[in-house]
Scaffold this motif. Structure first.
Motif, PDB file in Angstrom:
ATOM      1  N   ALA A   1       0.984  -1.197  -0.008  1.00  0.00           N
ATOM      2  CA  ALA A   1      -0.101  -0.143  -0.082  1.00  0.00           C
ATOM      3  C   ALA A   1       0.671   1.391  -0.035  1.00  0.00           C
ATOM      4  N   LYS A   2       2.338   1.372  -0.012  1.00  0.00           N
ATOM      5  CA  LYS A   2       3.381   2.215  -0.180  1.00  0.00           C
ATOM      6  C   LYS A   2       2.191   3.098   1.246  1.00  0.00           C
ATOM      7  N   SER A   3       2.836   2.678   1.842  1.00  0.00           N
ATOM      8  CA  SER A   3       2.602   3.304   3.828  1.00  0.00           C
ATOM      9  C   SER A   3       3.356   3.884   4.261  1.00  0.00           C
ATOM     10  N   PRO A   4       3.619   5.524   4.707  1.00  0.00           N
ATOM     11  CA  PRO A   4       3.819   6.190   4.873  1.00  0.00           C
ATOM     12  C   PRO A   4       4.825   5.757   6.638  1.00  0.00           C
ATOM     13  N   LEU A   5       4.098   4.393   6.637  1.00  0.00           N
ATOM     14  CA  LEU A   5       4.175   3.950   8.181  1.00  0.00           C
ATOM     15  C   LEU A   5       5.629   3.477   8.116  1.00  0.00           C
ATOM     16  N   LEU A   6       5.997   3.036   6.841  1.00  0.00           N
ATOM     17  CA  LEU A   6       7.566   2.228   6.587  1.00  0.00           C
ATOM     18  C   LEU A   6       8.263   3.154   6.281  1.00  0.00           C
ATOM     19  N   ASP A   7       7.570   4.790   5.757  1.00  0.00           N
ATOM     20  CA  ASP A   7       8.810   5.640   5.441  1.00  0.00           C
ATOM     21  C   ASP A   7      10.093   5.569   6.670  1.00  0.00           C
ATOM     22  N   PHE A   8      10.901   4.904   7.246  1.00  0.00           N
ATOM     23  CA  PHE A   8      12.149   5.188   7.899  1.00  0.00           C
ATOM     24  C   PHE A   8      13.234   4.638   8.171  1.00  0.00           C
TER      25      PHE A   8
END
Length: 69
Positions: free
Chosen positions: A36-43
């Motif tokens: 889903a290209k979640s921003p939660l994984l933007d780390f």
């Protein structure tokens, strides 16, 4: 932590038992976020595997248990 809150929503929709060895479920959760290209994984994982980091966060938060050997 937002990832833990998202886990709680995700696990509630699946009616899976909490606090059990859930490596398969955490991987499925991670892959859905990734797809889903979640921003939660933007780390920044600093060279480590993002899934392992997410799994560890869920263990530390008491959401999943580590299977005893």
């Amino acid at each position: 932590m937002l990832i833990v809150q998202e886990w709680d929503r995700w696990i509630a929709r699946r009616r899976l038992a909490r606090k059990r060895d859930a490596r398969k479920e955490t991987l499925e959760f991670f892959l859905e976020l990734q797809n889903a290209k979640s921003p939660l994984l933007d780390f920044n994982p600093r060279g480590r595997d993002k899934w392992e980091i997410v799994h560890r966060w869920l263990v530390v938060a008491g959401r999943v248990a580590v299977k005893k050997k």
